[in-house]
Scaffold this active site. Structure first.
Site, PDB file in Angstrom:
ATOM      1  N   LYS A  46      13.203   0.475   4.753  1.00  0.00           N
ATOM      2  CA  LYS A  46      12.645   1.748   5.231  1.00  0.00           C
ATOM      3  C   LYS A  46      11.841   1.505   6.505  1.00  0.00           C
ATOM      4  O   LYS A  46      11.206   0.457   6.649  1.00  0.00           O
ATOM      5  CB  LYS A  46      11.771   2.349   4.113  1.00  0.00           C
ATOM      6  CG  LYS A  46      11.297   3.777   4.351  1.00  0.00           C
ATOM      7  CD  LYS A  46      10.592   4.321   3.106  1.00  0.00           C
ATOM      8  CE  LYS A  46      10.014   5.712   3.306  1.00  0.00           C
ATOM      9  NZ  LYS A  46       9.371   6.248   2.090  1.00  0.00           N
ATOM     10  N   SER A  93       8.726   9.294  -3.528  1.00  0.00           N
ATOM     11  CA  SER A  93       9.654   9.039  -2.425  1.00  0.00           C
ATOM     12  C   SER A  93      10.730   7.982  -2.646  1.00  0.00           C
ATOM     13  O   SER A  93      11.629   7.856  -1.821  1.00  0.00           O
ATOM     14  CB  SER A  93       8.877   8.687  -1.167  1.00  0.00           C
ATOM     15  OG  SER A  93       8.395   9.861  -0.580  1.00  0.00           O
ATOM     16  N   SER A 133      10.735  10.765   0.573  1.00  0.00           N
ATOM     17  CA  SER A 133      10.879  10.448   1.973  1.00  0.00           C
ATOM     18  C   SER A 133      11.841   9.296   2.266  1.00  0.00           C
ATOM     19  O   SER A 133      12.275   9.132   3.403  1.00  0.00           O
ATOM     20  CB  SER A 133       9.504  10.119   2.569  1.00  0.00           C
ATOM     21  OG  SER A 133       8.957   8.979   1.946  1.00  0.00           O
TER      22      SER A 133
HETATM   23  N1  GLN Z   1       7.175  14.318  -1.274  1.00  0.00           N
HETATM   24  C1  GLN Z   1       5.882  13.743  -1.438  1.00  0.00           C
HETATM   25  C2  GLN Z   1       5.033  14.040  -0.233  1.00  0.00           C
HETATM   26  O1  GLN Z   1       5.526  14.654   0.642  1.00  0.00           O
HETATM   27  C3  GLN Z   1       5.969  12.282  -1.713  1.00  0.00           C
HETATM   28  C4  GLN Z   1       6.010  11.438  -0.504  1.00  0.00           C
HETATM   29  C5  GLN Z   1       6.039   9.963  -0.808  1.00  0.00           C
HETATM   30  O2  GLN Z   1       6.136   9.541  -1.953  1.00  0.00           O
HETATM   31  N2  GLN Z   1       5.886   9.187   0.233  1.00  0.00           N
HETATM   32  O3  GLN Z   1       3.909  13.675  -0.151  1.00  0.00           O
END
Ligand code: GLN
Length: 446
Positions: A52, A151, A127
């Site tokens: 990532k 994410s 994400s």
């Molecule tokens: N969708 C969640 C957010 O927007 C989780 C993001 C994540 O785990 N990095 O914060």
């Protein structure tokens, strides 16, 4: 293998858009070095993978999919990068993601929109959407993601993969661009349960460079794979099947739970009464931590600097105005507000108290059960562009994954099956540092 992988990515990624950057020369050099050494005792040796874009790789541009870090080349490796390199892994490139991991569809990336591997009109989740799409489309056998509120697990669910958010402290966060430091964990996305356990073996362990990493022996996470699950005590929270959960998801996950029962597990309904407050508490705590972590992007130390600034104040202001996207700015404002003197007691402190109640909910259930099972997400993947204009709906999509981060527990998403041609994710939540049991149950189901 690396050459073929690179050629395949070149042929497929114009459409899929899973990668923000390829590291072809470095990957080929690494593959050659592994070949020359000839030591394939580590299962990851010579195997291509994707990382990532918020995990530091020495000398190779890493941006968190943000404009503010364009051109930034870290001068050190993240601990997981070092561990992968030592294992002989071949990092082929950086996977797309939501900007600074803020989002659930990979649409907040500054660079591009990634597609769902199963339906190119749908989002891959986020994400870690680039990591998930790349693995599900067969570009690489595994990828690393990061998980602050879901994410890894949500994009795994959206692409029919296995995605592990390890126990907080299990994997070093050193070199992971901090979003919310008390919640962030790095973990693997794979097509099979066994692959996932093998990758977690490689990246886990105490690291003195991360003060929250835990000094605990790392078991072989694959050790229970293949053992039957007879007598296993499984809890199913009633709150995980309440309104907001789509019929398709509920049906599929209930059928999967029935299969676990048929294999000899005991399944009981339980309650996690504070589940409904998780999203609100998370978005306050996460934003607060993120607003503080993002202060370092000042136009001086890293990456992008606004070209037309005439004073120091303008360097800060213009760089941040131009360098951050809307979702990141929204969270900086929300976090700064929650931490301000007038709002701290009503927001940050309250959210921290709710976090404790959620931890206690889990503790009560784990006094009697081995693991908790439910859906990973309330819905299946939605269309690209469909939800991005409605942050609140997006945030509510994290309702089932967030409590696991707030409590620091391990959470594993696996594919419960397909409904209407698209995957449905099932989440297994374990006791702290009991990732091995999650893999055992997941493998029995797989
Ligand atoms: N969708 C969640 C957010 O927007 C989780 C993001 C994540 O785990 N990095 O914060």
């Amino acid at each position: 293998l690396t050459k073929e992988t690179l050629a395949n990515i070149q042929a497929t990624d114009e459409d899929l858009q899973a990668f923000v950057r390829m590291h072809e020369d470095e990957a080929l050099a690494k593959a050659r070095a592994v070949d020359e050494k000839g030591d394939f005792s580590n299962p990851l040796a010579g195997i291509p993978m994707a990382i990532k874009d918020n995990i530091a790789t020495n000398g190779l541009e890493t941006t968190g999919a943000s404009h503010i870090l364009s051109g930034f080349k870290p001068v050190y490796d993240a601990t997981v990068t070092t561990k992968l390199n030592d294992a002989g892994a071949v990092i082929v490139g950086k996977a797309n993601m939501d900007e600074f991991a803020m989002g659930g569809s990979t649409e907040t990336s500054y660079y591009k929109k990634t597609k769902n591997a199963w339906d190119h009109t749908k989002v891959p989740g986020g994400s870690s959407g680039g990591s998930a799409a790349a693995v599900a489309a067969g570009q690489v056998p595994y990828a690393l993601g990061s998980d602050t509120g879901g994410s890894i697990r949500q994009p795994a669910a959206f692409n029919g993969l296995v995605g592990m958010k390890p126990t907080y402290g299990r994997v070093s966060r050193f070199g992971l661009f901090a979003m919310a430091s008390s919640l962030d964990q790095i973990g693997p996305l794979t097509r099979t349960v066994k692959d996932n356990a093998l990758v977690l073996n490689a990246i886990s362990g105490f690291d003195k460079k991360d003060s929250t990493s835990v000094e605990l022996e790392v078991p072989d996470f694959a050790e229970k794979i293949g053992q039957d699950i007879k007598g296993m005590k499984i809890a199913v929270p009633e709150e995980y099947f309440q309104e907001g959960i789509s019929d398709e998801v509920a049906t599929q996950v209930k059928a999967a739970i029935a299969q676990l029962e048929a294999m000899g597990a005991t399944v009981d309904k339980v309650s996690l009464p504070h589940t409904q407050y998780g999203v609100a508490a998370y978005y306050i705590l996460m934003s607060s931590e993120a607003s503080s972590n993002l202060q370092r992007y000042d136009g001086i130390r890293y990456g992008f600097r606004a070209p037309d600034a005439k004073s120091l104040e303008e360097v800060y202001k213009n760089t941040r105005t131009e360098g951050f996207g809307d979702e990141v700015k929204r969270r900086i404002m929300l976090g700064t507000f929650s931490l301000s003197a007038g709002a701290y007691d009503a927001f940050f402190k309250k959210a921290a108290q709710i976090r404790t109640l959620i931890i206690e909910d889990f503790n009560k259930v784990f006094a009697d059960y081995d693991l908790i099972v439910g859906p990973t997400t309330p819905t299946q993947p939605y269309g690209i562009g469909e939800e991005i204009g409605d942050p609140k709906t997006m945030y509510l999509g994290d309702v089932l994954t967030i409590p696991v981060n707030l409590a620091g527990l391990p959470g594993l998403s696996i594919n419960a099956g397909f409904n209407g041609g698209m995957p449905v994710g099932m989440q297994l939540i374990g006791k702290p540092f009991d990732e091995a049991t999650l893999y055992q149950v997941a493998y029995a189901f797989e």
